[in-house]
Design a protein around this motif. Structure first.
Motif, PDB file in Angstrom:
ATOM      1  N   THR A 243      41.062  46.016  43.244  1.00 13.91           N
ATOM      2  CA  THR A 243      42.125  46.667  44.026  1.00 13.91           C
ATOM      3  C   THR A 243      42.553  45.739  45.172  1.00 13.91           C
ATOM      4  OG1 THR A 243      41.397  48.882  43.453  1.00 13.91           O
ATOM      5  CG2 THR A 243      42.641  48.674  45.496  1.00 13.91           C
ATOM      6  N   SER A 245      42.243  42.561  45.157  1.00 14.72           N
ATOM      7  CA  SER A 245      42.901  41.418  44.533  1.00 14.72           C
ATOM      8  C   SER A 245      44.377  41.703  44.262  1.00 14.72           C
ATOM      9  CB  SER A 245      42.173  41.074  43.223  1.00 14.72           C
ATOM     10  OG  SER A 245      42.701  39.907  42.654  1.00 14.72           O
ATOM     11  N   ILE A 246      44.653  42.890  43.718  1.00 11.87           N
ATOM     12  CA  ILE A 246      46.053  43.260  43.438  1.00 11.87           C
ATOM     13  C   ILE A 246      46.847  43.331  44.738  1.00 11.87           C
ATOM     14  CG2 ILE A 246      47.573  45.093  42.560  1.00 11.87           C
ATOM     15  CD1 ILE A 246      45.325  45.778  40.520  1.00 11.87           C
ATOM     16  N   LYS A 248      46.277  41.784  47.478  1.00 10.21           N
ATOM     17  CA  LYS A 248      46.412  40.411  47.967  1.00 10.21           C
ATOM     18  C   LYS A 248      47.584  39.716  47.267  1.00 10.21           C
ATOM     19  CE  LYS A 248      43.398  36.381  48.184  1.00 10.21           C
ATOM     20  NZ  LYS A 248      43.461  35.931  49.586  1.00 10.21           N
ATOM     21  N   THR A 249      47.602  39.806  45.936  1.00 16.07           N
ATOM     22  CA  THR A 249      48.671  39.193  45.146  1.00 16.07           C
ATOM     23  C   THR A 249      50.039  39.748  45.536  1.00 16.07           C
ATOM     24  OG1 THR A 249      47.225  38.844  43.250  1.00 16.07           O
ATOM     25  CG2 THR A 249      49.575  38.952  42.789  1.00 16.07           C
TER      26      THR A 249
ATOM     27  N   PHE B 169      43.599  46.428  36.183  1.00 18.94           N
ATOM     28  CA  PHE B 169      42.644  45.365  36.531  1.00 18.94           C
ATOM     29  C   PHE B 169      42.697  44.224  35.516  1.00 18.94           C
ATOM     30  CE2 PHE B 169      39.725  48.531  39.028  1.00 18.94           C
ATOM     31  CZ  PHE B 169      40.696  48.629  40.006  1.00 18.94           C
ATOM     32  N   GLN B 172      45.549  42.180  36.288  1.00 14.73           N
ATOM     33  CA  GLN B 172      45.269  41.341  37.456  1.00 14.73           C
ATOM     34  C   GLN B 172      44.472  40.100  37.044  1.00 14.73           C
ATOM     35  OE1 GLN B 172      46.621  41.311  40.236  1.00 14.73           O
ATOM     36  NE2 GLN B 172      45.322  40.009  41.519  1.00 14.73           N
ATOM     37  N   ARG B 175      46.826  37.722  35.852  1.00 16.06           N
ATOM     38  CA  ARG B 175      47.475  37.128  37.011  1.00 16.06           C
ATOM     39  C   ARG B 175      46.606  36.002  37.615  1.00 16.06           C
ATOM     40  NH1 ARG B 175      51.753  35.542  40.142  1.00 16.06           N
ATOM     41  NH2 ARG B 175      50.837  34.955  42.104  1.00 16.06           N
ATOM     42  N   GLU B 179      47.378  32.061  38.104  1.00 16.60           N
ATOM     43  CA  GLU B 179      47.232  31.286  39.342  1.00 16.60           C
ATOM     44  C   GLU B 179      46.384  30.035  39.101  1.00 16.60           C
ATOM     45  OE1 GLU B 179      47.361  35.187  42.354  1.00 16.60           O
ATOM     46  OE2 GLU B 179      45.635  33.847  42.426  1.00 16.60           O
ATOM     47  N   HIS B 234      38.693  33.812  47.006  1.00 20.02           N
ATOM     48  CA  HIS B 234      38.914  35.080  46.325  1.00 20.02           C
ATOM     49  C   HIS B 234      38.637  34.967  44.818  1.00 20.02           C
ATOM     50  CE1 HIS B 234      40.382  38.929  45.217  1.00 20.02           C
ATOM     51  NE2 HIS B 234      41.325  38.415  44.458  1.00 20.02           N
ATOM     52  N   VAL B 238      35.747  37.071  42.579  1.00 21.44           N
ATOM     53  CA  VAL B 238      35.974  37.795  41.321  1.00 21.44           C
ATOM     54  C   VAL B 238      35.094  37.193  40.217  1.00 21.44           C
ATOM     55  CG1 VAL B 238      37.678  38.348  39.522  1.00 21.44           C
ATOM     56  CG2 VAL B 238      38.337  38.484  41.943  1.00 21.44           C
TER      57      VAL B 238
END
Lengths: 255, 255
Positions: A243, A245-246, A248-249, B169, B172, B175, B179, B234, B238
């Protein structure tokens, strides 16, 4: 016609063998495995050897073996100055013994034992030290219909790393979804169309644009409800981090 | 023939309208939206109303509106004792005003504006207070080819929560993969076949069985390499948490 040898009897070796076999442009000369029993059923179709000293040169010799034996096996190959490639995402090209012309033929895909895979869906990342060794690898990939890309060492490394995120970690989220539904006696099956559509969606839009749900809406009420509903501290930890992370993005100020 | 009304003009309302329209078993009586300009192009096909006082009873009135206005909108419906359902995964059935027969018609899928979706791939979770209201909802789902499941309130809640894991999630993680590849100038495109195959794989095996990669092999060397390669704190966070999660699932003792 490209001639090649395969070394190894694991998942990648088996998949490569089967797809090479189907191509008119590729001739498999020899298949080496320390333990031939695993590939014995192919012995009528191809020359299987268990003594690497019997290996003869070919246009490309493919080492589909564990990362930690690449060096050792490449040393034991009884010829030199021919192209030898490994198939690893993580091992450096220099793990191959320097007596060979060296390259990497890294299929960026998840291979399931027994399941057939169309190599049109298997991108191959190619790496060489000398440019002159590239065309035969490109042709080999083209023969099996694989999209192929020349990459440099750093690019292959990050692809392998990113693959861990989109494959291993994604699969782990499926697993956590499985645990969560199971806890209330709900069939995980119900989630499968959503899983497929989530993957399909990014064919036509970026993951950034595709994001939905409480985190990207900064919907604190739903997030709070969800956290309350999770019994496992570990599930909560994953929920909180992803959550964050999302958010942040998507640039929320308050994290 | 089931008659129905649709309330709302968002993504879910639009997808339901389009799929209902195609079914011979469903007749859409009225479509209410506060702001009709969003659905104006359908005005030749269906009665669009902007004053909820003009809404007439139908077999099913579907509220496809934001969770936080379900109660308010359901109150404003000018009739009572007819079946009114909301489409939310998170809102309780009691958010609907008690003057109605109440139900939930929750399509468990990610809807993309503009993109067509085959409702055979949209499982519908059905919830009712009185069993007698279930058959018409089952029939409605069957008319559009959707697999449908009667769920209880707790089951719907955990499905919605599990959907966050396997959809938001997971997306993400795509995503973050984006990155990571971008940081070395690699096309994210190369990862797409892997993403698709990862999702496809669990059609035939459990996520537990499907797991591969350094964490499940407990391959400390590769994990260390990967962490070194990640620039962002970050991303490291993760990576560490999901590696721990995989190890936990697969029962390694030392975490």
């Amino acid at each position: 016609m490209i001639t090649c040898n395969i070394i190894g009897a694991g998942n990648v070796a088996n998949h490569l063998y089967k797809t090479f076999k189907k191509s008119d442009g590729i001739q498999i000369n020899q298949w080496y495995a320390r333990n031939a029993s695993k590939i014995e059923l192919f012995k009528t179709e191809v020359e299987i050897i268990t003594d690497i000293n019997n290996l003869r040169p070919a246009d490309v010799t493919i080492l589909a073996v564990n990362d930690d034996v690449i060096n050792e096996v490449s040393q034991s190959i009884p010829f030199e100055n021919h192209l030898v490639v490994h198939t690893s995402g993580a091992a450096v090209i220099y793990d191959l013994d320097k007596k060979h012309k060296r390259g990497v033929f890294y299929p960026l895909q998840t291979f399931t034992a027994g399941a057939d895979l169309n190599f049109e869906d298997v991108p191959i990342c190619l790496e060489v030290i000398h440019k002159s060794n590239l065309p035969v690898l490109t042709e080999l990939a083209n023969c099996i219909g694989s999209p192929n890309y020349r990459v440099n060492p750093d690019q292959r490394k990050v692809l392998h790393l990113a693959a861990v995120f989109v494959n291993n970690f994604t699969n782990q989220l499926y697993r956590l979804g499985h645990e969560i539904t199971e806890s209330e006696g709900v069939e995980f099956e119900i989630l499968k169309p959503l899983i497929t559509e989530t993957a399909n969606k990014i064919a036509s839009m970026s993951p950034y644009m595709a994001q939905t749900g409480p985190a990207v809406r900064n919907d604190k009420k739903t997030i709070k409800k969800h956290l309350k509903l999770l019994n496992s501290e570990h599930h909560k930890e994953v929920y909180n981090l992803l959550t964050k992370s999302i958010k942040k993005t998507h640039g929320f100020k308050k994290l």
